[in-house]
Design a protein around this motif. Structure first.
Motif, mmCIF file in Angstrom:
data_model
loop_
_atom_site.group_PDB
_atom_site.id
_atom_site.type_symbol
_atom_site.label_atom_id
_atom_site.label_comp_id
_atom_site.label_asym_id
_atom_site.label_seq_id
_atom_site.Cartn_x
_atom_site.Cartn_y
_atom_site.Cartn_z
ATOM 1 N N LEU A 1 0.835 -1.200 0.000
ATOM 2 C CA LEU A 1 0.000 0.000 0.000
ATOM 3 C C LEU A 1 0.875 1.257 0.000
ATOM 4 C CD1 LEU A 1 -2.845 -1.020 2.456
ATOM 5 C CD2 LEU A 1 -3.059 -0.620 0.000
ATOM 6 N N ALA A 2 1.934 1.243 0.797
ATOM 7 C CA ALA A 2 2.838 2.399 0.856
ATOM 8 C C ALA A 2 3.489 2.639 -0.504
ATOM 9 C CB ALA A 2 3.893 2.201 1.928
ATOM 10 N N ASN A 3 3.849 1.570 -1.211
ATOM 11 C CA ASN A 3 4.445 1.703 -2.543
ATOM 12 C C ASN A 3 3.477 2.327 -3.540
ATOM 13 O OD1 ASN A 3 6.872 0.635 -1.672
ATOM 14 N ND2 ASN A 3 6.388 -1.434 -2.330
ATOM 15 N N LEU A 4 2.179 2.184 -3.269
ATOM 16 C CA LEU A 4 1.161 2.792 -4.120
ATOM 17 C C LEU A 4 0.809 4.204 -3.652
ATOM 18 C CD1 LEU A 4 -1.163 -0.302 -4.606
ATOM 19 C CD2 LEU A 4 0.237 0.802 -6.349
ATOM 20 N N GLY A 5 1.482 4.669 -2.608
ATOM 21 C CA GLY A 5 1.266 6.031 -2.136
ATOM 22 C C GLY A 5 0.254 6.153 -1.021
ATOM 23 N N ILE A 6 -0.121 5.048 -0.412
ATOM 24 C CA ILE A 6 -1.092 5.063 0.689
ATOM 25 C C ILE A 6 -0.339 4.747 1.966
ATOM 26 C CG2 ILE A 6 -3.194 4.029 1.600
ATOM 27 C CD1 ILE A 6 -3.784 3.363 -1.409
ATOM 28 N N HIS A 7 -0.203 5.742 2.799
ATOM 29 C CA HIS A 7 0.591 5.604 4.015
ATOM 30 C C HIS A 7 -0.311 5.537 5.232
ATOM 31 C CE1 HIS A 7 4.058 6.355 1.506
ATOM 32 N NE2 HIS A 7 3.370 7.331 0.961
ATOM 33 N N ARG A 8 0.263 5.185 6.356
ATOM 34 C CA ARG A 8 -0.505 5.006 7.594
ATOM 35 C C ARG A 8 -1.296 6.254 7.968
ATOM 36 N NH1 ARG A 8 0.278 0.321 9.834
ATOM 37 N NH2 ARG A 8 -0.526 0.749 11.897
ATOM 38 N N ALA A 9 -0.784 7.424 7.652
ATOM 39 C CA ALA A 9 -1.462 8.658 8.042
ATOM 40 C C ALA A 9 -2.599 9.031 7.091
ATOM 41 C CB ALA A 9 -0.460 9.796 8.115
#
Length: 63
Positions: A53-61
């Motif tokens: 998800l982070a690699n797709l630009g979706i981060h924990r925040a």
């Protein structure tokens, strides 16, 4: 995640809750609902899922 990546590549932004993505094999994916579920269940995702998800630009925040 393929549907989300496809949507991001085409639209350049995250899908809204009602977004439905047609995959190359003809299947439809309710990408917006899926993304909302991932956000709500983030505490139950494993490290690999969070990294993808982070690699797709979706981060924990992101909300």
């Amino acid at each position: 995640m393929t549907a989300l990546a496809q949507h991001l590549a085409r639209e350049g932004s995250l899908p809204g809750r009602g977004a439905v993505e047609r995959l190359p094999d003809g299947a439809e994916h309710r990408t917006g609902v899926w993304l909302a579920n991932q956000r709500q269940r983030r505490d139950r995702l494993d490290a690999a899922q969070l990294e993808t998800l982070a690699n797709l630009g979706i981060h924990r925040a992101d909300t």
